[in-house]
Design an enzyme around this catalytic site. Structure first.
Site, PDB file in Angstrom:
ATOM      1  N   ASP A 209      -0.100   5.001   1.092  1.00 47.68           N
ATOM      2  CA  ASP A 209      -0.264   5.922   2.221  1.00 47.68           C
ATOM      3  C   ASP A 209      -0.147   5.197   3.564  1.00 47.68           C
ATOM      4  OD1 ASP A 209      -1.295   8.636   0.906  1.00 47.68           O
ATOM      5  OD2 ASP A 209      -2.161   6.947  -0.172  1.00 47.68           O
TER       6      ASP A 209
ATOM      7  N   SER B 256      -2.477   1.783  -4.738  1.00 51.91           N
ATOM      8  CA  SER B 256      -2.838   2.843  -3.808  1.00 51.91           C
ATOM      9  C   SER B 256      -4.232   3.392  -4.064  1.00 51.91           C
ATOM     10  CB  SER B 256      -1.819   3.988  -3.965  1.00 51.91           C
ATOM     11  OG  SER B 256      -2.220   5.117  -3.223  1.00 51.91           O
TER      12      SER B 256
ATOM     13  N   GLU C 286      -0.603  10.475   4.603  1.00 59.66           N
ATOM     14  CA  GLU C 286      -1.808  10.224   3.824  1.00 59.66           C
ATOM     15  C   GLU C 286      -1.875  11.398   2.836  1.00 59.66           C
ATOM     16  OE1 GLU C 286      -4.128   7.691   3.954  1.00 59.66           O
ATOM     17  OE2 GLU C 286      -3.081   6.638   5.562  1.00 59.66           O
TER      18      GLU C 286
ATOM     19  N   ASP D 266      -1.750  -1.157   5.771  1.00 61.97           N
ATOM     20  CA  ASP D 266      -2.159  -0.706   7.111  1.00 61.97           C
ATOM     21  C   ASP D 266      -3.665  -0.506   7.244  1.00 61.97           C
ATOM     22  OD1 ASP D 266      -1.939   1.794   5.432  1.00 61.97           O
ATOM     23  OD2 ASP D 266      -2.718   2.638   7.299  1.00 61.97           O
TER      24      ASP D 266
ATOM     25  N   ASP E 150       0.864  -1.169   0.000  1.00 65.29           N
ATOM     26  CA  ASP E 150       0.000   0.000   0.000  1.00 65.29           C
ATOM     27  C   ASP E 150       0.915   1.238   0.000  1.00 65.29           C
ATOM     28  OD1 ASP E 150      -2.243   1.755   0.747  1.00 65.29           O
ATOM     29  OD2 ASP E 150      -1.324   1.738   2.743  1.00 65.29           O
TER      30      ASP E 150
ATOM     31  N   ASN F 285      -8.821  -1.180   3.431  1.00 65.85           N
ATOM     32  CA  ASN F 285      -8.899  -1.457   1.992  1.00 65.85           C
ATOM     33  C   ASN F 285      -7.710  -2.276   1.489  1.00 65.85           C
ATOM     34  OD1 ASN F 285      -7.120   0.700   2.147  1.00 65.85           O
ATOM     35  ND2 ASN F 285      -7.773   1.582   0.196  1.00 65.85           N
TER      36      ASN F 285
HETATM   37 MG   LIG Z   1      -2.590   2.969   3.833  1.00 57.37          MG
END
Ligand SMILES: [Mg+2]
Length: 211
Positions: free
Chosen positions: A13, A99, A20, A167, A11, A170
């Site tokens: 962010d 992402s 983010e 993290d 991922d 999603n």
């Molecule tokens: Mg993330």
């Protein structure tokens, strides 16, 4: 590269980078607080990601494209990321990033960190500024899992030789689709579903897990 021994998909962010990106863009719109609260709810899995992303991107309408350089300058790579991508390459692997953030920022950040391929959302522009709309199909949890599977197939990597690191809520589908799903500095729902949990904010911790 046409084939690889294994594939690591991260991922972006709060995994590849500490930030983010949508919150940095929201700073440019003067709407950080509301966008941050909505992002946190989405990453905990409390709301539908695509619906949430559309409403957060709507808050960015009017941000000039010239603000992207300032946003990029604020990006903080996660400690250990260069060590991890170098270790993957040494062992004959490929690094992908998928992402729910944006190509407009990731296209500069990803190659500098040793990422081989990446996919993200695109922000629609109008008259030198963000229109407040997402351009094209939204990269959501299902699209993240599909990217991992597509890249593995393209590289001739069997499913068991894939690693997904994330993290947020999603990231759960791609973590489930991977041979090894690693929750990295993750939200409680993500830790609970992961094969492995890496607590320290240091991506070099993943290196001993590489095949
Ligand atoms: Mg993330």
């Amino acid at each position: 590269m046409t084939s690889a021994r294994f594939l690591v998909v991260l991922d972006a962010d709060s995994t590849l980078i500490r930030n983010e990106v949508i919150e940095l863009l929201a700073d440019e719109a003067g709407r950080r607080a509301e966008v941050q609260a909505a992002t946190e709810a989405a990453m905990r899995g409390e709301v539908d990601f695509a619906t949430s992303l559309r409403s957060r991107v709507a808050a960015l309408a009017g941000v000039p494209i010239t603000a992207f350089a300032r946003v990029r300058s604020r990006i903080e790579p996660t400690p250990g990321v260069q060590e991890l991508t170098a270790a993957v390459h040494e062992r004959g692997g490929v690094v992908g990033v998928v992402s729910g953030g944006f190509h407009e920022i990731l296209d500069a950040v990803a190659p500098a960190l040793g990422v081989d391929r990446w996919r993200a959302n695109r922000l629609e522009m109008a008259d030198g500024a963000l229109s407040g709309r997402v351009d094209g199909e939204i990269v959501d949890a299902a699209a993240k899992a599909a990217s991992l599977q597509l890249w593995a197939a393209e590289l001739g990597v069997p499913p068991h030789a894939t690693i997904a690191i994330g993290d947020g809520a999603n990231d759960l589908q791609m973590m489930a689709a991977a041979g090894l799903g690693i929750a990295f500095n993750a939200k409680p729902a993500v830790r609970a579903a992961a094969s492995l949990v890496v607590g320290p904010v240091d991506l070099a911790q993943v290196i001993p897990l590489l095949p």
